[in-house]
Motif scaffolding. Sequence first.
Motif, PDB file in Angstrom:
ATOM      1  N   SER A   5       0.822  -1.207   0.000  1.00 35.93           N
ATOM      2  CA  SER A   5       0.000   0.000   0.000  1.00 35.93           C
ATOM      3  C   SER A   5       0.858   1.261   0.000  1.00 35.93           C
ATOM      4  N   ASP A   6       2.007   1.213   0.682  1.00 37.47           N
ATOM      5  CA  ASP A   6       2.918   2.364   0.689  1.00 37.47           C
ATOM      6  C   ASP A   6       3.513   2.596  -0.695  1.00 37.47           C
ATOM      7  N   VAL A   7       3.825   1.511  -1.382  1.00 37.79           N
ATOM      8  CA  VAL A   7       4.383   1.629  -2.726  1.00 37.79           C
ATOM      9  C   VAL A   7       3.339   2.163  -3.694  1.00 37.79           C
ATOM     10  N   LEU A   8       2.103   1.703  -3.559  1.00 32.70           N
ATOM     11  CA  LEU A   8       1.024   2.203  -4.416  1.00 32.70           C
ATOM     12  C   LEU A   8       0.800   3.700  -4.193  1.00 32.70           C
ATOM     13  N   ALA A   9       0.868   4.135  -2.938  1.00 33.10           N
ATOM     14  CA  ALA A   9       0.719   5.568  -2.651  1.00 33.10           C
ATOM     15  C   ALA A   9       1.854   6.363  -3.269  1.00 33.10           C
ATOM     16  N   ALA A  10       3.067   5.819  -3.202  1.00 30.71           N
ATOM     17  CA  ALA A  10       4.216   6.481  -3.822  1.00 30.71           C
ATOM     18  C   ALA A  10       4.036   6.571  -5.328  1.00 30.71           C
ATOM     19  N   SER A  11       3.503   5.518  -5.918  1.00 26.72           N
ATOM     20  CA  SER A  11       3.288   5.508  -7.362  1.00 26.72           C
ATOM     21  C   SER A  11       2.347   6.632  -7.782  1.00 26.72           C
ATOM     22  N   GLU A  12       1.313   6.872  -7.006  1.00 31.09           N
ATOM     23  CA  GLU A  12       0.366   7.941  -7.323  1.00 31.09           C
ATOM     24  C   GLU A  12       1.037   9.315  -7.223  1.00 31.09           C
ATOM     25  N   ARG A  13       1.878   9.499  -6.211  1.00 30.24           N
ATOM     26  CA  ARG A  13       2.569  10.788  -6.054  1.00 30.24           C
ATOM     27  C   ARG A  13       3.521  11.054  -7.211  1.00 30.24           C
ATOM     28  N   LEU A  14       4.142  10.008  -7.714  1.00 29.17           N
ATOM     29  CA  LEU A  14       5.220  10.176  -8.684  1.00 29.17           C
ATOM     30  C   LEU A  14       4.755  10.195 -10.134  1.00 29.17           C
TER      31      LEU A  14
END
Length: 308
Positions: A5-14
Amino acid sequence: MIGRSDVLAASERLVGRVRRTPVLQTTVITDRGDDVPVALKLEYLQAGGSFKIRGSLNALLAAATPPERVVIASGGNAGIAAAIASRQQQIPCVVVVPTTAPHAKVQALQGLGAEVVLHGDRYADAFQRATDIATEQGALQLHAYDLPDVVAGAGVIGLEIAEQIPACTSILVAVGGGGLVAGIAAATGDGVKIVGVEPTGIPTLHAALAAGTPVDVNVNSIAADALGASRLGTIAMDVVQRRGVESVLVDDAAIVAARRQLWERYRIVVELAGATALAAIICGAYVPAPDEHPVVVLCGANTDPAAL
């Protein structure tokens, strides 16, 4: 400490802020003389010449309050990434590097407008000085590999690989402090084997798995400028144990040979750390199964081409 879930959130930011690096489907010649099919994730084409921009930028974007100043200790690549990310966000950046850092990386940092501080001959020395600067100047201290948002940002590579190569069954990743391997392991499912590859002279992952906890190791390898952490990060330790990440060691000669093959066969120029994961397949330290579809991450290219 971090999960998918943390990686998915990072993906959205980037999204739209970093490059979605391409994949090259090819074969490599092993020391046994056979051709092994591999997919190469060309992360060295990322902004700043390495995967590190993903983590640094994610950390800045995720901060609850925009920092007024950023500081980081780095052998080069993480500093370059922090400098680029800070410049994008119009934040001053200080990078503390060991005196042994390659001249090419120091020049790159200066060209990006970062304030470069040379301190000590090891990453640990530079890190202590960066910590002092953070305290003195009230700066946000980024970490090259042991900060949750940095690891999650790096893990976006794993999401891209899953989309680009659905048949992928294993991913080989170079290991220094472990941020990249931890991020990718957190991003991927249990059906994908994650293999950490590191020089025999800097076995941070190997030693940590043997001891059951991160331990200090000697740093003695030609790839030390990028893989020179003397201890696996605590985040990486948590993730690799949960995901059952495997550890493979390769010697310096194998790393040099892998980098040479990348240049001679594909005209790909990477730094020594960038060739470390591929070295495992070429030298036979890791032999893919007949039905395996391995992906190798070429993680960085901040090097002097004249050194090839």
